[in-house]
Design an enzyme around this catalytic site. Structure first.
Site, PDB file in Angstrom:
ATOM      1  N   ASP A 124       6.901  19.542 -19.531  1.00 13.05           N
ATOM      2  CA  ASP A 124       6.875  18.428 -19.947  1.00 13.05           C
ATOM      3  C   ASP A 124       5.620  18.401 -20.804  1.00 13.05           C
ATOM      4  OD1 ASP A 124       9.052  17.550 -18.426  1.00 13.05           O
ATOM      5  OD2 ASP A 124       8.181  16.415 -17.055  1.00 13.05           O
ATOM      6  N   ARG A 174      11.808  19.738 -27.132  1.00 12.77           N
ATOM      7  CA  ARG A 174      12.573  18.257 -26.713  1.00 12.77           C
ATOM      8  C   ARG A 174      11.882  17.214 -27.091  1.00 12.77           C
ATOM      9  NH1 ARG A 174      10.761  17.061 -21.153  1.00 12.77           N
ATOM     10  NH2 ARG A 174      12.321  18.361 -20.230  1.00 12.77           N
TER      11      ARG A 174
END
Ligand code: FDA
Length: 294
Positions: A124, A174
């Site tokens: 992340d 992402r």
């Protein structure tokens, strides 16, 4: 007015219970088993799972060790149950606030396990305070295992350049809009600007990249991705957060697109829950209505 201790304790317990019920839309539960069960359920709908242990900004080595151990065990459980699932970690869970080298060693412990199981690791992206360090650690990981991906945020001005550089190294990204408020000198505080940048980076991904994830609930961006995918034959997947736009996720999966759901779990759910509420305060009203109407 005079409240008894018992009354206060019951009121607090009721308030916590209410919050837990609200949060259960976005969080699989407190235990690892809850996340594995959620993964099993969505696998049944042809949706993969990206599992994340909640809790961040660890400043003590003990908490880091507990989280790293949890991820290592989680990887074993995913393998044992043959789930279509991977994990997504935060560097602030792995000790970035303590020391970058220490953090990198912890990430590599997790990566070694992922590699031994032939799996995929997502990292992340957190606030801009850690962007440079996160990219540096990601680049080191990429040299050890190609199946590692990094979240990038369109609300940062630097991201398009970062993405182009990462793509040249075979990086997998992402693309998300970004969940952290950033200073206007480096970021796009207005959602409309972050969305315009999302659209620009999406084009870069389809034109110059491959093997990337489109992580958004924004219909206009999902439509743009679908249009771009007609022109460019690329391997990509859609990613959604648990509890958001589930019907769209199911529809896309039914049409044959690869779809993954980000499934967070763990006792430290409050900060994540508040982030999701901040993004869409209207959720409080809709969820309250759904609870009242059963
Ligand atoms: P936007 O916020 O513009 O919302 C578009 C529409 O989606 C809204 O109008 C609403 O209809 C719906 N929607 C959005 N959020 C909702 C909610 N909470 N509840 C109900 N409806 C909602 N961020 C980050 O900084 N680092 C990271 O590593 C990640 N990782 C990540 C993984 C995955 C799989 C996803 C989907 C998202 C992230 N994010 C993230 C979060 C991301 O940056 C962003 O904050 C949220 O996805 C919301 O942005 P949208 O793209 O959905 O658009």
């Amino acid at each position: 007015m005079h409240f008894t201790k018992r009354f206060i304790a019951e009121a607090v317990a009721a308030a916590v219970g209410f919050l837990v019920r609200l949060a259960s839309r976005w969080v699989a539960g407190v235990e690892m088993e809850d996340a594995l069960t959620r993964a099993e359920q969505i696998n049944g709908k042809s949706i993969g799972a990206v599992l994340n242990v909640l809790g961040e900004h660890h400043e003590e080595r003990d908490s880091v060790e507990t989280t790293v151990t949890e991820y290592l065990q989680l990887l074993d459980r995913i393998e044992e149950r043959r789930l279509d699932a991977c994990i997504s970690i935060k560097l602030s869970q792995c000790g970035i606030a303590i020391d970058q080298g220490y953090c990198s060693d912890n990430v590599k412990r997790i990566l070694a396990k992922v590699k031994s199981l032939g799996g995929f690791l997502w990292i992340d992206m957190e606030s801009s305070k850690y962007t440079d360090a996160t990219i540096q650690i990601y680049e080191q990981c990429l040299k050890e295992h190609p199946l590692v991906g990094l979240a990038v945020q369109s609300n940062l001005k630097r991201t398009e350049e970062d993405v182009r550089r990462l793509l040249k190294q075979g990086g997998r990204v992402r693309l998300c809009k970004g969940a952290y408020r950033e200073d206007p000198s480096i970021g796009y505080p207005k959602r409309a600007d972050a969305t315009r940048n999302y659209s620009r980076i999406l084009k870069v991904l389809y034109e110059e990249g491959d093997n990337f994830a489109v992580a958004t609930h924004d219909n206009s961006m999902i439509e743009e991705a679908l249009e771009l995918s007609k022109k460019h034959q690329k391997t990509f997947e859609f990613q959604f957060l648990q509890g958001v736009r589930e019907s769209t996720a199911i529809e896309l999966a039914a049409k044959g697109y690869r779809v993954l759901e980000y499934v967070p779990y763990g006792p430290r759910w409050l900060a994540y829950f508040m982030r999701r509420l901040r993004e869409r305060p209207f959720n409080v009203i809709t969820m309250f209505r759904s609870l009242v109407s059963g």
